[in-house]
Design an enzyme around this catalytic site. Structure first.
Site, PDB file in Angstrom:
ATOM      1  N   LYS A   1      46.787  46.208  46.203  1.00 52.77           N
ATOM      2  CA  LYS A   1      47.319  44.865  45.950  1.00 52.77           C
ATOM      3  C   LYS A   1      48.576  44.964  45.084  1.00 52.77           C
ATOM      4  CE  LYS A   1      43.062  42.207  46.407  1.00 52.77           C
ATOM      5  NZ  LYS A   1      42.235  41.082  45.929  1.00 52.77           N
TER       6      LYS A   1
ATOM      7  N   TRP B   1      33.625  38.797  35.338  1.00 48.85           N
ATOM      8  CA  TRP B   1      34.668  39.326  36.217  1.00 48.85           C
ATOM      9  C   TRP B   1      35.784  40.105  35.539  1.00 48.85           C
ATOM     10  CZ3 TRP B   1      33.525  39.162  41.274  1.00 48.85           C
ATOM     11  CH2 TRP B   1      32.517  38.269  41.670  1.00 48.85           C
TER      12      TRP B   1
ATOM     13  N   GLU C   1      45.626  31.720  47.257  1.00 50.02           N
ATOM     14  CA  GLU C   1      44.374  31.545  46.522  1.00 50.02           C
ATOM     15  C   GLU C   1      44.577  31.074  45.078  1.00 50.02           C
ATOM     16  OE1 GLU C   1      41.979  35.052  46.599  1.00 50.02           O
ATOM     17  OE2 GLU C   1      40.496  34.256  45.177  1.00 50.02           O
TER      18      GLU C   1
ATOM     19  N   GLU D   1      54.422  28.480  38.186  1.00 49.01           N
ATOM     20  CA  GLU D   1      54.065  29.328  37.050  1.00 49.01           C
ATOM     21  C   GLU D   1      54.093  28.530  35.746  1.00 49.01           C
ATOM     22  OE1 GLU D   1      57.070  32.276  36.174  1.00 49.01           O
ATOM     23  OE2 GLU D   1      55.536  33.668  35.483  1.00 49.01           O
TER      24      GLU D   1
ATOM     25  N   LYS E   1      36.693  47.727  52.712  1.00 48.48           N
ATOM     26  CA  LYS E   1      36.556  47.357  51.296  1.00 48.48           C
ATOM     27  C   LYS E   1      35.257  47.984  50.832  1.00 48.48           C
ATOM     28  CE  LYS E   1      35.795  43.207  48.405  1.00 48.48           C
ATOM     29  NZ  LYS E   1      35.963  41.747  48.298  1.00 48.48           N
TER      30      LYS E   1
ATOM     31  N   GLU F   1      37.348  32.958  54.438  1.00 53.62           N
ATOM     32  CA  GLU F   1      37.289  33.137  52.990  1.00 53.62           C
ATOM     33  C   GLU F   1      38.692  32.915  52.440  1.00 53.62           C
ATOM     34  OE1 GLU F   1      34.892  36.308  51.636  1.00 53.62           O
ATOM     35  OE2 GLU F   1      35.659  36.264  49.583  1.00 53.62           O
ATOM     36  N   ARG F   2      38.808  32.025  51.466  1.00 54.96           N
ATOM     37  CA  ARG F   2      40.117  31.655  50.898  1.00 54.96           C
ATOM     38  C   ARG F   2      41.066  31.139  51.981  1.00 54.96           C
ATOM     39  NH1 ARG F   2      37.715  31.449  46.238  1.00 54.96           N
ATOM     40  NH2 ARG F   2      36.792  33.410  45.625  1.00 54.96           N
TER      41      ARG F   2
ATOM     42  N   GLU G   1      33.399  44.570  44.466  1.00 54.55           N
ATOM     43  CA  GLU G   1      32.741  43.250  44.424  1.00 54.55           C
ATOM     44  C   GLU G   1      31.433  43.247  45.208  1.00 54.55           C
ATOM     45  OE1 GLU G   1      35.926  40.538  45.640  1.00 54.55           O
ATOM     46  OE2 GLU G   1      36.568  40.469  43.549  1.00 54.55           O
TER      47      GLU G   1
ATOM     48  N   ASP H   1      44.679  40.570  40.464  1.00 56.91           N
ATOM     49  CA  ASP H   1      44.314  39.878  41.700  1.00 56.91           C
ATOM     50  C   ASP H   1      45.234  38.699  42.040  1.00 56.91           C
ATOM     51  OD1 ASP H   1      42.971  39.216  43.949  1.00 56.91           O
ATOM     52  OD2 ASP H   1      41.230  38.350  42.970  1.00 56.91           O
TER      53      ASP H   1
ATOM     54  N   GLU I   1      49.615  45.521  49.596  1.00 59.90           N
ATOM     55  CA  GLU I   1      48.965  44.301  50.090  1.00 59.90           C
ATOM     56  C   GLU I   1      49.436  43.088  49.298  1.00 59.90           C
ATOM     57  OE1 GLU I   1      44.646  44.514  50.227  1.00 59.90           O
ATOM     58  OE2 GLU I   1      44.429  42.348  50.272  1.00 59.90           O
TER      59      GLU I   1
ATOM     60  N   ASN J   1      35.146  41.397  53.618  1.00 59.93           N
ATOM     61  CA  ASN J   1      33.734  41.225  53.278  1.00 59.93           C
ATOM     62  C   ASN J   1      33.019  41.025  54.615  1.00 59.93           C
ATOM     63  OD1 ASN J   1      34.086  41.290  50.452  1.00 59.93           O
ATOM     64  ND2 ASN J   1      34.697  39.138  50.461  1.00 59.93           N
TER      65      ASN J   1
HETATM   66  O1  GCW Z   1      40.798  37.604  45.164  1.00 61.17           O
HETATM   67  C1  GCW Z   1      39.523  38.016  45.503  1.00 61.17           C
HETATM   68  C2  GCW Z   1      38.971  36.877  46.276  1.00 61.17           C
HETATM   69  C3  GCW Z   1      37.881  37.273  47.220  1.00 61.17           C
HETATM   70  C4  GCW Z   1      38.393  38.432  48.075  1.00 61.17           C
HETATM   71  C5  GCW Z   1      38.761  39.584  47.160  1.00 61.17           C
HETATM   72  C6  GCW Z   1      39.345  40.766  47.911  1.00 61.17           C
HETATM   73  C7  GCW Z   1      37.919  38.938  50.359  1.00 61.17           C
HETATM   74  O2  GCW Z   1      38.554  35.880  45.394  1.00 61.17           O
HETATM   75  O3  GCW Z   1      37.560  36.156  47.992  1.00 61.17           O
HETATM   76  O4  GCW Z   1      37.465  38.830  49.048  1.00 61.17           O
HETATM   77  O5  GCW Z   1      39.736  39.170  46.259  1.00 61.17           O
HETATM   78  O6  GCW Z   1      40.554  40.875  47.966  1.00 61.17           O
HETATM   79  O7  GCW Z   1      38.588  41.566  48.426  1.00 61.17           O
END
Ligand code: GCW
Length: 639
Positions: free
Chosen positions: A329, A501, A362, A471, A251, A129-130, A255, A334, A356, A171
């Site tokens: 994070k 979102w 991404e 940026e 997690k 993922e990503r 989401e 995000d 994190e 996930n």
């Molecule tokens: O930034 C988002 C991503 C998801 C990711 C999520 C997370 C692993 O688009 O792909 O899922 O964050 O950090 O849980």
């Protein structure tokens, strides 16, 4: 990567012979690394026994620090540590100094945090993922695998001071759900042992509803006795079978993932239940705070996603077990190219926290664009949260660090060759958060490309300006989120605007931005004074975050007198020109770096320049159509 040690003519005499007692597998690994590394630098066969009087390098394990090491010079060179793990870190540190052309660095060094890890978003089917650098090297066709690359990966981590990794996606889907069943114990054990040799601990992501998915229970309620018993049993099994397992990453309620909220319980209830299950094994729980409403209605202007993590977790401060660490994070939303530092870091006085970062780019060019993130990480670590009179920086407020990995099975590991600098730099910052990003770039460049000053200067020049460049041509002033939904690559100014979102910029023909000051969503008030006041007013808000915190008219005057809109137009033109200049700078390195690397990076720059122009034109023409205000310098804005 940077472990391709280059011959060095002036290698000091003591570095010719290495002796030491291989008391443990880790000490053996340290000896082996030194022998092969020094042989490569000295151009000799490794492992010859020293003549009686020859100076040599000695590895000594003696009671002392857990991971730190001491380098001493008494005729011979000494690497001392309390553990084999410390010897591994010390050995790599010395190799790096020598490869940089230095002599023996006498020093004491120990890491700032006991947990310094990479999180992999690898799925059991081998996809990531990503992931932007190929497929997983931890999973293939539904099963974990241990290969030669696992060992090289462990070496890479140890060589920059990292000591842990979580190998599967937060996930948790498909076969990854079954990692706790015992079916894959053999493979997991093999991976764990391979990592362990280099002092790297293994972590697993688990699903909060595993008692239902795997155990057939009707609930995953953390206060239910059967659920607790299920987890205690599952933890007992996996910790007994897999040596070197450090703990679980979760997690939950995020989401669409299951979590304690489903049962009317708090995150503390959920995390503590798991913490109790792993406690007998010395295990830890890393509990993610990436919790927000992802089913928002764009017409709702009250709910502010940026607030969510503090609103959810700050009231729970002090309620978590000591083997729980909250994983936060770096920003409140995000991994955007510019976000303020998460205010939650300043709201946890009595709870362990882990910061994190994301190496996988991404939202920052997906390892197709150069974006050296280390200056940003350093900024975050240095940020003073003002929750106490001193020692109030983010670096001093956390207990651990991690980053979402940017590795895969691509031949160069990180897709973009220059993205390896991010991985290396994260390791060095995790060890010592006061490390200098410019110095890290220099070190990485010399280790990777050798001691050619023209190469070092060009590579460092490219890396150090790359974040601001990205940026400028994408989303300046903290506005974020104008990327293509789903893929998150390329421009789509309204792509997320009417989605669920919670990532809105709310641009109209008159104004742009979300008001997060006291008169708006109040997000700015989640910071302590004087930050709350500073962010709360557009006049005192740092300009690079202006549109993160404020909703402003396009004619708003920036400090240098330009209008807000003109500043955005200018940034896009400038950023794009800078990307073109970086590509030209790289082209001067033909023949000075390995051909294959030169060509790979040149290809990436072609894409970066193409994409930068697209960003410039799409964002500028969209704003022009919306506002009908032309560029003051008369440049063409529309597609
Ligand atoms: O930034 C988002 C991503 C998801 C990711 C999520 C997370 C692993 O688009 O792909 O899922 O964050 O950090 O849980």
């Amino acid at each position: 990567m940077w472990l391709d040690w280059k011959p060095r003519r002036d290698l000091p005499a003591y570095a010719k012979y290495v002796v030491g007692e291989a008391g443990s597998r880790r000490a053996t690994a340290a000896l082996r690394e030194l022998r092969t590394g020094l042989a490569a630098m000295g151009g000799e066969a490794p492992g010859a026994a020293p003549p009686e009087t020859a100076p040599c390098l000695r590895l000594v394990e003696e009671p002392g620090e857990e991971e730190g090491f001491r380098l001493r010079r008494h005729g011979e060179g000494l690497i001392l540590s309390g553990t084999g793990r410390g010897l591994v870190f010390g050995a790599f540190y010395l190799l790096r100094r020598l490869a940089l052309g230095e002599d023996f660095p006498c020093c004491n060094s120990s890491p700032a945090y006991p947990i310094r890890m990479l999180d992999h978003w690898d799925n059991a089917d081998g996809s990531i993922e990503r992931g932007y650098s190929g497929n997983s090297f931890f999973f293939r066709e539904g099963r974990p695998v241990c290969t030669e690359r696992t060992r090289d990966y462990a070496r890479l981590l140890a060589s920059c001071g990292l000591n842990g990794c979580c190998i599967n996606n937060v996930n948790v889907r498909g076969n990854a759900l079954r990692l706790l069943t015992g079916e894959y114990d053999g493979e997991l054990r093999e991976i764990a042992l391979c990592l362990e040799e280099y002092g790297v601990g293994l972590w697993l992501s688990v699903s909060f509803s595993a008692p239902m998915e795997l155990g057939g229970l009707p609930t995953a309620d953390p206060l239910d006795p059967e659920v607790k018993a299920w987890w205690a049993e599952a933890a007992g099994h996996i910790f007994r079978s897999v040596p070197n397992l450090a703990g679980f990453l979760i997690k939950a309620d995020s989401e669409g993932r299951p979590g304690p909220h489903t049962y009317g319980r708090t995150h503390a209830d959920g995390a503590n239940m798991l913490a109790d299950a792993v406690r007998p094994w010395g295990g830890r729980i890393l509990w993610r705070c990436f919790v927000y409403d992802c089913t928002q209605d764009w017409r709702d202007t009250e709910t502010d996603r940026a607030r969510a993590q503090c609103d959810t977790f700050a009231p729970l401060d002090g309620q978590f077990r000591d083997n729980v660490c909250l994983q936060i994070k770096n920003g409140p939303v995000d991994f955007q190219i510019r976000e303020p530092v998460s205010p939650l870091l300043g709201r946890l006085e009595n709870t362990n926290s882990l910061l994190e970062f994301q190496l996988a780019q991404e939202y920052t060019g997906q390892q197709k664009h150069v974006c050296y993130l280390i200056p940003m990480f350093r900024e975050v670590l240095d940020f003073r949260l003002r929750h106490r009179p001193e020692k109030d920086s983010a670096a001093e407020s956390i207990q651990a660090v991690c980053a979402v990995s940017n590795t895969g099975d691509d031949v160069n590991w990180t897709g973009h060759d220059l993205a390896a600098a991010n991985l290396f730099g994260f390791g060095l910052l995790a060890w010592d958060p006061r490390s200098d990003p410019a110095e890290i770039a220099r070190e990485w460049s010399v280790l990777t490309f050798g001691r050619d000053t023209a190469v070092t200067e060009t590579v460092c020049g490219i890396l150090l300006g790359s974040r601001e460049t990205y940026e400028k041509y994408t989303v300046p002033l903290g506005i974020g989120w104008m990327c293509v939904p789903g893929t998150h690559y390329g421009p789509s100014p309204e792509g997320y605007e009417y989605d669920r979102w919670g990532t809105y910029h709310r641009a109209t023909c008159r104004e742009i931005g979300v008001e997060r000051g006291p008169g708006g969503t109040g997000y700015a008030l989640q910071y302590h004074s004087p930050l709350a006041e500073m962010y709360g007013s557009a006049d005192s808000c740092p300009e690079e975050l202006l549109l993160f915190f404020h909703r402003l008219p396009y004619a708003y005057r920036m400090k240098d007198g330009r209008t807000l809109l003109q500043r955005i137009y200018d940034d896009h033109f400038e950023g794009c020109a800078e990307a073109e200049a970086m590509a030209r700078a790289w082209n001067t390195l033909e023949g000075r770096v390995p051909d294959e690397v030169f060509r790979r990076v040149r290809e990436r720059f072609r894409e970066q320049v193409r994409s930068a122009r697209e960003w410039r034109d799409v964002i500028n023409s969209w704003l022009y159509r919306l506002t009908l205000i032309p560029d003051e310098r008369g440049r063409r804005l529309y597609l």
